[in-house]
Design a protein around this motif. Structure first.
Motif, PDB file in Angstrom:
ATOM      1  N   ASP A 178      37.460  -1.560  58.505  1.00  0.00           N
ATOM      2  CA  ASP A 178      36.940  -1.364  59.089  1.00  0.00           C
ATOM      3  C   ASP A 178      36.117  -1.163  60.771  1.00  0.00           C
ATOM      4  O   ASP A 178      35.381  -0.220  60.623  1.00  0.00           O
ATOM      5  CB  ASP A 178      35.809  -2.699  58.189  1.00  0.00           C
ATOM      6  N   TYR A 181      37.099   2.587  60.970  1.00  0.00           N
ATOM      7  CA  TYR A 181      36.249   2.946  60.857  1.00  0.00           C
ATOM      8  C   TYR A 181      34.764   3.228  61.703  1.00  0.00           C
ATOM      9  O   TYR A 181      33.729   4.230  61.432  1.00  0.00           O
ATOM     10  CB  TYR A 181      35.782   3.305  58.990  1.00  0.00           C
ATOM     11  N   GLU A 182      34.603   2.339  61.792  1.00  0.00           N
ATOM     12  CA  GLU A 182      32.948   1.246  62.034  1.00  0.00           C
ATOM     13  C   GLU A 182      33.264   3.078  64.095  1.00  0.00           C
ATOM     14  O   GLU A 182      32.102   3.731  64.386  1.00  0.00           O
ATOM     15  CB  GLU A 182      32.660   0.507  62.945  1.00  0.00           C
ATOM     16  N   THR A 203      37.510   5.301  51.200  1.00  0.00           N
ATOM     17  CA  THR A 203      36.752   4.792  52.978  1.00  0.00           C
ATOM     18  C   THR A 203      36.972   5.809  53.716  1.00  0.00           C
ATOM     19  O   THR A 203      35.462   5.842  54.366  1.00  0.00           O
ATOM     20  CB  THR A 203      38.144   3.884  53.433  1.00  0.00           C
TER      21      THR A 203
END
Length: 251
Positions: A178, A181-182, A203
């Motif tokens: 996460d 991917y931010e 994702t």
């Protein structure tokens, strides 16, 4: 992410074929990556997704076809020369130097001369603050997630126009995925073009503006991420079985 109007292709593969020795892998790949897009490549293991990134990044020369960057044929341009032109790859397996400290890994990418050491480090630490805490720690002693952060940060040192990400989430905890991917989302919002190969379809779908399914060395579908993600399960099943079902047959 809401896709804006597509820009002209920053990267094009035209009837590209590629092989490892005598073993053919790509069988006439056609692909156009719009400027400013996040382009996700889905498909089963061994489909040729990573090979597409290697060809695009100059790490593997095609046996036929043509690769273009901003409309210009790459020919025999090396990976090093492409990096100087703003094409950077984060390969599968991270590729950090384990016996060098974090700050030394970052300095390795300042050889281009267009960015200073202090600026390179600041960019990396602004993107991944935990790396500043690990500045003098050997890269080989970092956690898997921190090593991946270092690999991505190192690729960002020269502010690439095209970033190629190969399985950045492999083997990582969901919370780390996460975080990565931010960063991808932020880079895309800043206008960077990104091509990514990802095992976690949902994702990648969340950040992609365009997607394609690769099966048995060919691109079978290109479209909106949600549409392609819905078809991807069939591609995985057919690839795992060693066959190509009717959904992915040549027109």
């Amino acid at each position: 992410m809401t896709a804006g109007l597509p820009g002209p292709p920053v990267l094009e593969l035209l009837s590209v074929r590629a092989a490892y020795g005598r073993i053919p892998v790509l069988h006439g790949v056609d692909l156009a990556v719009p400027t400013g897009s996040v382009f996700a490549l889905f498909g089963p293991n061994g489909a040729g997704k990573s090979t597409i990134l290697k060809v695009a990044g100059g790490r593997l020369r095609p046996t036929a076809g043509e690769v273009r960057l901003e409309g210009k044929p790459l020919g025999r341009t090396s990976a090093d020369a492409l990096a100087r032109r703003g094409v950077c790859t984060v390969p599968e397996g991270r590729g950090v130097f384990p016996n060098l400290a974090v700050h030394e890994n970052l300095r390795m990418w300042t050889y281009r001369g267009d960015v200073g050491i202090a600026e390179a480090e600041q960019r990396a630490y602004d993107t991944f603050p935990v790396l500043k805490l690990r500045r003098r720690q050997l890269a080989g002693t970092l956690s898997g997630g921190e090593q991946q952060m270092l690999a991505v940060a190192r690729a960002l040192v020269g502010r690439p126009m095209l970033l190629l990400l190969d399985e950045v989430s492999m083997g990582l905890a969901p919370v780390v995925v996460d975080q990565l991917y931010e960063v991808v989302t932020a880079l895309a919002a800043g206008g960077m073009t990104i091509v990514l190969v990802e095992q976690f379809v949902h994702t990648a779908q969340a950040v992609a503006t365009r997607a394609a399914i690769v099966v048995q060395g060919r691109v079978y579908r290109v479209g909106e991420p949600a549409e392609i993600a819905a078809l991807a399960a069939g591609a995985y099943l057919s690839g795992a079985a060693g066959t190509t079902n009717d959904t992915f047959r040549e027109p």
